[in-house]
Design a protein around this motif. Structure first.
Motif, PDB file in Angstrom:
ATOM      1  N   ILE A 188       1.065  -1.398  -0.020  1.00  0.00           N
ATOM      2  CA  ILE A 188      -0.026   0.146   0.068  1.00  0.00           C
ATOM      3  C   ILE A 188       0.868   1.095   0.051  1.00  0.00           C
ATOM      4  N   ILE A 189       0.630   2.262  -0.868  1.00  0.00           N
ATOM      5  CA  ILE A 189       1.274   3.427  -0.781  1.00  0.00           C
ATOM      6  C   ILE A 189       0.224   4.566   0.062  1.00  0.00           C
ATOM      7  N   CYS A 190       0.786   5.139   1.026  1.00  0.00           N
ATOM      8  CA  CYS A 190       0.015   5.964   1.499  1.00  0.00           C
ATOM      9  C   CYS A 190       0.626   7.349   1.267  1.00  0.00           C
ATOM     10  N   LEU A 217      -1.867  -2.314  -6.809  1.00  0.00           N
ATOM     11  CA  LEU A 217      -1.585  -2.265  -5.142  1.00  0.00           C
ATOM     12  C   LEU A 217      -2.522  -1.246  -4.594  1.00  0.00           C
ATOM     13  N   PHE A 218      -2.799  -1.222  -3.207  1.00  0.00           N
ATOM     14  CA  PHE A 218      -3.680  -0.285  -2.581  1.00  0.00           C
ATOM     15  C   PHE A 218      -3.052   1.314  -2.458  1.00  0.00           C
ATOM     16  N   GLY A 242      -8.481   0.406  -4.287  1.00  0.00           N
ATOM     17  CA  GLY A 242      -8.063  -0.904  -4.379  1.00  0.00           C
ATOM     18  C   GLY A 242      -7.248  -1.229  -5.524  1.00  0.00           C
ATOM     19  N   PRO A 243      -6.511  -2.412  -5.583  1.00  0.00           N
ATOM     20  CA  PRO A 243      -5.539  -2.703  -6.619  1.00  0.00           C
ATOM     21  C   PRO A 243      -5.948  -2.971  -8.121  1.00  0.00           C
ATOM     22  N   ASP A 263      -8.281  -5.841   2.152  1.00  0.00           N
ATOM     23  CA  ASP A 263      -7.905  -7.294   2.001  1.00  0.00           C
ATOM     24  C   ASP A 263      -6.773  -7.384   1.138  1.00  0.00           C
ATOM     25  N   TYR A 264      -5.398  -7.772   1.580  1.00  0.00           N
ATOM     26  CA  TYR A 264      -4.555  -7.838   0.826  1.00  0.00           C
ATOM     27  C   TYR A 264      -4.416  -8.940  -0.404  1.00  0.00           C
TER      28      TYR A 264
END
Ligand SMILES: O=C(O)CCC(=O)C(=O)O
Length: 295
Positions: A188-190, A217-218, A242-243, A263-264
């Motif tokens: 995930i990138i924030c 990815l997220f 989401g991805p 949910d990865y």
């Protein structure tokens, strides 16, 4: 920086709640800290394990405020903001992406994001790499580089809730940074951010979805809520994508805490059904990761 296993490996926790605290930033630093601390507590009550704060949340987003509100992060006694974040992470046992804050370091100012683990320790700090300089006559003029020094490192941090890549606001416009994170196994990138009324409507959601789709990815963003009385009006709309580029949750522009489940396993699913990595034509174009050349 650690080299991530590639291809993607599921982290220990694969499902958890994330909270995006879209807080209303005032000129009163103590009030901002209190508000953030209350929003973190609320997020934890809702079951969140990862809490994200906005860009510049202890300080108005204004060039004449950055130096006044800045803290020296290496001197914890002089940093009430980092003390609050560290205590909150430790007392609630969560990971906090501490938005961004003005940081003093040896006479230089940085726009910096601090990441805390559930033990309250500072795990990493990301200094905004791409400073926001814009001049659209009659619309918006802002020059971060007049006050800030740019960071020169990507930031990847292994946490209890996966491998996280960090960018701050304008950093989101640069697909190369997100691609580097993808290459290093980020889940995930924030991006704490504070887009504005000129570029926000057209681009804010678009760039988040683009970074998520390109890299499967997220992507999570967190903005301050809109305050139309200051010199800079923030767009708001904190979002989780989401991805496959789907918007999982988003907000309006008012003060709110947005909570959603991540949910990865959806990353794997998406990459299996659409194996972009295998389809890449690196014989025609090659993404050069300079950190591989100069580790
Ligand atoms: O890139 C943009 O349009 C906005 C960026 C921004 O507001 C920032 O970096 O603070």
């Amino acid at each position: 920086m650690a080299v991530a296993p590639n291809p993607f490996q599921l982290p220990n926790i694969t499902k958890f709640k994330i909270a995006l605290c879209q807080l209303s930033v005032t000129s009163d630093k103590n009030q901002n800290l209190d508000r953030a601390s209350r929003m973190i507590r609320f997020s934890v009550k809702q079951g969140s394990k990862l809490v994200v704060l906005p860009e510049m949340w202890n300080c108005p987003y204004s060039s004449d405020c950055f130096a006044k509100y800045a803290e020296d992060f290496d001197n914890r006694d002089a940093s009430p903001t980092l003390s609050m974040l560290s205590e909150a992470a430790c007392c609630h046992g969560i990971t906090i992406i501490g938005g961004s804050l003005p940081e003093w370091d040896h006479g230089r100012l940085y726009n910096t994001c601090c990441i805390f683990g559930p033990d309250g320790k500072l795990k990493a700090r990301h200094r905004k790499i791409h400073l926001f300089d814009i001049d659209i006559p009659g619309e918006i003029s802002f020059k971060e580089s007049d006050t800030f020094t740019a960071g020169d490192q990507p930031t990847i941090v292994d946490t209890e809730v996966g491998r996280i890549g960090i960018g701050i606001c304008h950093d989101i416009r640069f697909p190369e940074l997100a691609a580097l994170y993808r290459k290093r196994g980020v889940d995930i990138i924030c991006y704490p951010g504070a887009f504005n009324m000129s570029t926000g409507e057209l681009l804010w959601e678009l760039v988040q979805r683009a970074r998520a789709i390109d890299n499967q990815l997220f992507v999570a963003t967190c903005s301050p809520s809109r305050n139309s009385t200051g010199s800079y009006t923030t767009w708001g709309h904190s979002t989780l994508v989401g991805p496959s580029g789907e918007i999982i949750v988003t907000s309006g522009h008012e003060e709110t805490t947005v909570i959603a489940e991540i949910d990865y396993s959806n990353i794997q699913l998406q990459r299996k059904s659409l194996p972009l990595d295998d389809q890449k034509r690196e014989d025609i174009y090659k993404f050069i990761d300079v950190h591989e050349l100069n580790p």
